[in-house]
Structures are given as C-alpha cells and as structure tokens.
Design a protein around this motif. Sequence first.
Motif, PDB file in Angstrom:
ATOM      1  N   ASP A 117       0.864  -1.174   0.000  1.00  0.00           N
ATOM      2  CA  ASP A 117       0.000   0.000   0.000  1.00  0.00           C
ATOM      3  C   ASP A 117       0.904   1.228   0.000  1.00  0.00           C
ATOM      4  O   ASP A 117       1.840   1.316   0.786  1.00  0.00           O
ATOM      5  CB  ASP A 117      -0.891   0.017   1.232  1.00  0.00           C
ATOM      6  N   VAL A 118       0.628   2.156  -0.902  1.00  0.00           N
ATOM      7  CA  VAL A 118       1.442   3.356  -1.057  1.00  0.00           C
ATOM      8  C   VAL A 118       0.685   4.543  -0.467  1.00  0.00           C
ATOM      9  O   VAL A 118      -0.475   4.779  -0.802  1.00  0.00           O
ATOM     10  CB  VAL A 118       1.763   3.628  -2.542  1.00  0.00           C
ATOM     11  N   TYR A 119       1.367   5.278   0.404  1.00  0.00           N
ATOM     12  CA  TYR A 119       0.798   6.471   1.037  1.00  0.00           C
ATOM     13  C   TYR A 119       1.700   7.664   0.763  1.00  0.00           C
ATOM     14  O   TYR A 119       2.910   7.523   0.690  1.00  0.00           O
ATOM     15  CB  TYR A 119       0.705   6.284   2.557  1.00  0.00           C
ATOM     16  N   LEU A 120       1.086   8.814   0.630  1.00  0.00           N
ATOM     17  CA  LEU A 120       1.811  10.079   0.584  1.00  0.00           C
ATOM     18  C   LEU A 120       1.303  10.857   1.785  1.00  0.00           C
ATOM     19  O   LEU A 120       0.145  11.278   1.819  1.00  0.00           O
ATOM     20  CB  LEU A 120       1.544  10.833  -0.715  1.00  0.00           C
ATOM     21  N   GLY A 121       2.166  10.986   2.778  1.00  0.00           N
ATOM     22  CA  GLY A 121       1.706  11.510   4.057  1.00  0.00           C
ATOM     23  C   GLY A 121       0.733  10.501   4.651  1.00  0.00           C
ATOM     24  O   GLY A 121       1.050   9.323   4.769  1.00  0.00           O
ATOM     25  N   HIS A 122      -0.483  10.929   4.954  1.00  0.00           N
ATOM     26  CA  HIS A 122      -1.501  10.023   5.508  1.00  0.00           C
ATOM     27  C   HIS A 122      -2.525   9.600   4.461  1.00  0.00           C
ATOM     28  O   HIS A 122      -3.491   8.911   4.776  1.00  0.00           O
ATOM     29  CB  HIS A 122      -2.217  10.696   6.688  1.00  0.00           C
ATOM     30  N   GLU A 123      -2.321  10.028   3.210  1.00  0.00           N
ATOM     31  CA  GLU A 123      -3.286   9.743   2.144  1.00  0.00           C
ATOM     32  C   GLU A 123      -2.913   8.472   1.384  1.00  0.00           C
ATOM     33  O   GLU A 123      -1.798   8.345   0.868  1.00  0.00           O
ATOM     34  CB  GLU A 123      -3.347  10.914   1.163  1.00  0.00           C
ATOM     35  N   PHE A 124      -3.865   7.522   1.310  1.00  0.00           N
ATOM     36  CA  PHE A 124      -3.668   6.308   0.525  1.00  0.00           C
ATOM     37  C   PHE A 124      -3.646   6.679  -0.951  1.00  0.00           C
ATOM     38  O   PHE A 124      -4.531   7.372  -1.440  1.00  0.00           O
ATOM     39  CB  PHE A 124      -4.791   5.305   0.798  1.00  0.00           C
ATOM     40  N   ALA A 160      12.076  10.499  -0.121  1.00  0.00           N
ATOM     41  CA  ALA A 160      12.373  11.887   0.232  1.00  0.00           C
ATOM     42  C   ALA A 160      11.188  12.809  -0.061  1.00  0.00           C
ATOM     43  O   ALA A 160      11.096  13.907   0.479  1.00  0.00           O
ATOM     44  CB  ALA A 160      13.606  12.374  -0.518  1.00  0.00           C
ATOM     45  N   GLU A 161      10.266  12.361  -0.907  1.00  0.00           N
ATOM     46  CA  GLU A 161       9.082  13.154  -1.242  1.00  0.00           C
ATOM     47  C   GLU A 161       7.924  12.883  -0.287  1.00  0.00           C
ATOM     48  O   GLU A 161       6.828  13.393  -0.477  1.00  0.00           O
ATOM     49  CB  GLU A 161       8.661  12.872  -2.682  1.00  0.00           C
ATOM     50  N   GLY A 162       8.155  12.051   0.718  1.00  0.00           N
ATOM     51  CA  GLY A 162       7.118  11.794   1.720  1.00  0.00           C
ATOM     52  C   GLY A 162       6.314  10.536   1.513  1.00  0.00           C
ATOM     53  O   GLY A 162       5.340  10.298   2.221  1.00  0.00           O
ATOM     54  N   TYR A 163       6.700   9.708   0.533  1.00  0.00           N
ATOM     55  CA  TYR A 163       5.988   8.457   0.297  1.00  0.00           C
ATOM     56  C   TYR A 163       6.374   7.410   1.339  1.00  0.00           C
ATOM     57  O   TYR A 163       7.500   7.383   1.832  1.00  0.00           O
ATOM     58  CB  TYR A 163       6.316   7.890  -1.086  1.00  0.00           C
ATOM     59  N   ALA A 164       5.425   6.546   1.656  1.00  0.00           N
ATOM     60  CA  ALA A 164       5.670   5.412   2.547  1.00  0.00           C
ATOM     61  C   ALA A 164       4.967   4.203   1.958  1.00  0.00           C
ATOM     62  O   ALA A 164       3.882   4.322   1.380  1.00  0.00           O
ATOM     63  CB  ALA A 164       5.143   5.696   3.942  1.00  0.00           C
ATOM     64  N   LEU A 165       5.590   3.029   2.068  1.00  0.00           N
ATOM     65  CA  LEU A 165       4.990   1.789   1.598  1.00  0.00           C
ATOM     66  C   LEU A 165       4.766   0.869   2.787  1.00  0.00           C
ATOM     67  O   LEU A 165       5.633   0.718   3.640  1.00  0.00           O
ATOM     68  CB  LEU A 165       5.908   1.087   0.597  1.00  0.00           C
ATOM     69  N   TRP A 166       3.586   0.274   2.828  1.00  0.00           N
ATOM     70  CA  TRP A 166       3.228  -0.663   3.880  1.00  0.00           C
ATOM     71  C   TRP A 166       2.808  -1.970   3.238  1.00  0.00           C
ATOM     72  O   TRP A 166       2.163  -1.983   2.200  1.00  0.00           O
ATOM     73  CB  TRP A 166       2.075  -0.107   4.720  1.00  0.00           C
TER      74      TRP A 166
END
Length: 58
Positions: free
Chosen positions: A2-9, A41-47
């Motif tokens: 799941d890819v998030y940018l900040g808290h947005e899915f 570095a752009e704020g993405y997070a993967l879960w």
Amino acid sequence: MDVYLGHEFIRRATVETVTEDGHIIWLAAEGQYTRTLIDDAEGYALWVAPANSLKKVA
C-alpha cells in the motif's frame, strides 16, 4: 504494497525494483497505473498489504 503520501492512501502496487539504499522504488505497471518511481524523500511510505486483502487488478 500500500502506497501512502503523508496520511493519504495513493494505491496498492507491486514493487518491481528497489535501489540498494532503499530510498527509491519502482512500482510495476498494473491496470490503470503506469510504472511509477517512488522516492521516500518526497514523503511516500509503503506498507505491506495483508495477503487476504489483495485482489487481482484487471
């Protein structure tokens, strides 16, 4: 994943390639999505998505 940018899915995706340092990830093209570069570095997070929630994308 799941890819998030900040808290947005953003989307659910398959990881295609990761740089050695793990900061840049290529997501595979699937369905309506093209191959995409993700830079943490752009704020993405993967879960990790739970296996029972994964569905085939047409």
